[in-house]
Motif scaffolding. Structure first.
Motif, PDB file in Angstrom:
ATOM      1  N   TYR A  15       0.849  -1.193   0.000  1.00  0.00           N
ATOM      2  CA  TYR A  15       0.000   0.000   0.000  1.00  0.00           C
ATOM      3  C   TYR A  15       0.883   1.240   0.000  1.00  0.00           C
ATOM      4  O   TYR A  15       2.043   1.192   0.408  1.00  0.00           O
ATOM      5  CB  TYR A  15      -0.887   0.045   1.253  1.00  0.00           C
ATOM      6  CG  TYR A  15      -1.977  -0.997   1.302  1.00  0.00           C
ATOM      7  CD1 TYR A  15      -3.058  -0.944   0.434  1.00  0.00           C
ATOM      8  CD2 TYR A  15      -1.935  -2.019   2.243  1.00  0.00           C
ATOM      9  CE1 TYR A  15      -4.070  -1.887   0.496  1.00  0.00           C
ATOM     10  CE2 TYR A  15      -2.946  -2.966   2.324  1.00  0.00           C
ATOM     11  CZ  TYR A  15      -4.011  -2.899   1.444  1.00  0.00           C
ATOM     12  OH  TYR A  15      -5.006  -3.826   1.514  1.00  0.00           O
ATOM     13  N   VAL A  24       2.622  -5.278   2.793  1.00  0.00           N
ATOM     14  CA  VAL A  24       1.751  -5.868   3.815  1.00  0.00           C
ATOM     15  C   VAL A  24       1.756  -7.389   3.736  1.00  0.00           C
ATOM     16  O   VAL A  24       1.696  -8.068   4.753  1.00  0.00           O
ATOM     17  CB  VAL A  24       0.326  -5.294   3.660  1.00  0.00           C
ATOM     18  CG1 VAL A  24      -0.628  -5.964   4.605  1.00  0.00           C
ATOM     19  CG2 VAL A  24       0.345  -3.795   3.911  1.00  0.00           C
ATOM     20  N   SER A  44      -2.049  -6.756  15.370  1.00  0.00           N
ATOM     21  CA  SER A  44      -2.795  -5.819  14.543  1.00  0.00           C
ATOM     22  C   SER A  44      -1.856  -5.263  13.472  1.00  0.00           C
ATOM     23  O   SER A  44      -0.730  -4.884  13.766  1.00  0.00           O
ATOM     24  CB  SER A  44      -3.318  -4.695  15.446  1.00  0.00           C
ATOM     25  OG  SER A  44      -4.075  -3.818  14.685  1.00  0.00           O
ATOM     26  N   GLY A  45      -2.318  -5.252  12.244  1.00  0.00           N
ATOM     27  CA  GLY A  45      -1.496  -4.730  11.155  1.00  0.00           C
ATOM     28  C   GLY A  45      -0.587  -5.767  10.518  1.00  0.00           C
ATOM     29  O   GLY A  45       0.158  -5.458   9.581  1.00  0.00           O
ATOM     30  N   GLY A  47      -1.401  -8.154   8.612  1.00  0.00           N
ATOM     31  CA  GLY A  47      -1.821  -8.508   7.248  1.00  0.00           C
ATOM     32  C   GLY A  47      -2.909  -9.558   7.180  1.00  0.00           C
ATOM     33  O   GLY A  47      -3.218 -10.062   6.096  1.00  0.00           O
ATOM     34  N   LYS A  48      -3.541  -9.869   8.300  1.00  0.00           N
ATOM     35  CA  LYS A  48      -4.548 -10.948   8.331  1.00  0.00           C
ATOM     36  C   LYS A  48      -5.737 -10.632   7.425  1.00  0.00           C
ATOM     37  O   LYS A  48      -6.152 -11.455   6.603  1.00  0.00           O
ATOM     38  CB  LYS A  48      -5.038 -11.174   9.784  1.00  0.00           C
ATOM     39  CG  LYS A  48      -3.936 -11.468  10.772  1.00  0.00           C
ATOM     40  CD  LYS A  48      -4.473 -11.701  12.175  1.00  0.00           C
ATOM     41  CE  LYS A  48      -5.160 -10.490  12.786  1.00  0.00           C
ATOM     42  NZ  LYS A  48      -4.253  -9.346  13.039  1.00  0.00           N
ATOM     43  N   SER A  49      -6.300  -9.422   7.587  1.00  0.00           N
ATOM     44  CA  SER A  49      -7.473  -9.071   6.769  1.00  0.00           C
ATOM     45  C   SER A  49      -7.088  -8.952   5.305  1.00  0.00           C
ATOM     46  O   SER A  49      -7.857  -9.347   4.413  1.00  0.00           O
ATOM     47  CB  SER A  49      -8.091  -7.744   7.243  1.00  0.00           C
ATOM     48  OG  SER A  49      -8.633  -7.899   8.523  1.00  0.00           O
ATOM     49  N   THR A  50      -5.908  -8.416   5.051  1.00  0.00           N
ATOM     50  CA  THR A  50      -5.440  -8.301   3.667  1.00  0.00           C
ATOM     51  C   THR A  50      -5.325  -9.694   3.048  1.00  0.00           C
ATOM     52  O   THR A  50      -5.743  -9.920   1.905  1.00  0.00           O
ATOM     53  CB  THR A  50      -4.079  -7.573   3.626  1.00  0.00           C
ATOM     54  OG1 THR A  50      -4.223  -6.309   4.284  1.00  0.00           O
ATOM     55  CG2 THR A  50      -3.606  -7.348   2.208  1.00  0.00           C
ATOM     56  N   HIS A 204      -8.568 -12.484  16.995  1.00  0.00           N
ATOM     57  CA  HIS A 204      -7.635 -11.844  17.911  1.00  0.00           C
ATOM     58  C   HIS A 204      -7.575 -12.607  19.221  1.00  0.00           C
ATOM     59  O   HIS A 204      -6.724 -12.340  20.059  1.00  0.00           O
ATOM     60  CB  HIS A 204      -8.164 -10.439  18.256  1.00  0.00           C
ATOM     61  CG  HIS A 204      -7.516  -9.375  17.484  1.00  0.00           C
ATOM     62  ND1 HIS A 204      -8.182  -8.605  16.582  1.00  0.00           N
ATOM     63  CD2 HIS A 204      -6.238  -8.945  17.482  1.00  0.00           C
ATOM     64  CE1 HIS A 204      -7.339  -7.741  16.056  1.00  0.00           C
ATOM     65  NE2 HIS A 204      -6.161  -7.931  16.583  1.00  0.00           N
TER      66      HIS A 204
END
Ligand SMILES: Nc1ncnc2c1ncn2[C@@H]1O[C@H](COP(=O)(O)OP(=O)(O)OP(=O)(O)O)[C@@H](O)[C@H]1O
Ligand SMILES: [Mg+2]
Length: 237
Positions: A15, A24, A44-45, A47-50, A204
């Motif tokens: 990104y 990411v 957090s951050g 890259g899990k959701s990505t 999480h």
């Protein structure tokens, strides 16, 4: 295990502007198997959701390849991809994504009607799915009349009523208390076991990890550890 239903090969995603790119996902490869609940964890951050977005057709990775059920997801055109996702994928999100003006039953029916399933069969399937998540008696209620756990179980009923081969769940339990979180994970786990579905989730909550068959630990866009639970805990029979 020989069958692979979700396969990522060297996927990367960055990104930001050219002079300040943030990588990411870093050439990540992963194979996910049917009949299992696989959970991704990590800071957090990390890259899990990505990752889940790239694997579920929401976000095109910059490089690499994603195969779902043997088909190259990002080689499809948009219509083909949308059709593939409608037919084969269920989605469960942190925010439930229910339509507020529709009852629980109507929310579950909606994707079935998009799939072209005849009304009588759709109703039957929706009712079975709602019963499976313990909501048979509450299916006439609007989301505003349901608790957080009930809303998430409605969202799961909506996903499983399609009888999908793949379910993607990004933080399905983070808006829930411990008991409801475990219940939701156990419902997903049971669906994987009984229908042979592939379920890839993100959480999480370390307390839920013992309820998964496999845990992928992500850090900084890479897989740090990939562990398998030999004996999976169930909090509900
Ligand atoms: N659309 C975007 N534009 C720019 N940066 C983004 C975008 N989406 C995600 N990022 C950045 O990518 C990194 C990974 O984000 P991602 O949402 O995948 O993390 P995550 O592991 O799911 O985190 P969380 O546990 O907080 O949900 C973060 O640093 C985030 O700021
Ligand atoms: Mg996330």
């Amino acid at each position: 295990m020989s069958t692979i239903t979700i396969e990522a090969e060297d996927i990367s995603k960055s990104y930001g502007p050219a002079n300040n790119r943030i990588r990411v996902l870093k050439d990540l490869s992963l194979s996910v198997h049917p009949g299992e609940l696989t959970l991704c964890v990590g800071p957090s951050g990390s890259g899990k959701s990505t990752l889940v977005s790239a694997l579920s057709g929401l976000l095109n990775p910059d490089t690499g390849r994603v195969k779902l059920l043997g088909e190259d997801l990002w080689a499809m055109n948009e219509n083909e991809r949308n059709d593939f996702r409608l037919r084969h994928c269920g989605f469960v999100f942190q925010g439930f994504n229910l339509f507020g003006a529709l009852t629980a039953l109507e929310n579950v029916l909606l994707p079935l009607s998009f799939m072209g399933i005849p009304a009588i069969e759709a109703r039957e399937r929706a009712q079975v799915a709602l019963a499976e998540v313990g909501l048979a008696a509450r299916s006439h209620l609007l989301p505003a009349e349901l608790s957080g756990g009930e809303k998430q179980r409605t969202a799961i009923a909506r996903a499983i009523a399609k009888n999908p081969s793949l379910i993607f769940a990004d933080e399905p339990t983070s808006a829930l208390d411990k008991e409801n979180g475990q219940r939701v994970v156990d419902i997903l786990h049971r669906f994987a076991r009984t229908r042979g579905a592939t379920i890839l989730g993100v959480t999480h909550d370390p307390r839920l990890l013992s309820h998964a068959d496999r845990v992928i630990h992500l850090e900084d866009g890479l897989i740090l550890r990939d562990t398998r639970n030999t004996e999976t805990a169930f909090s509900h029979p």
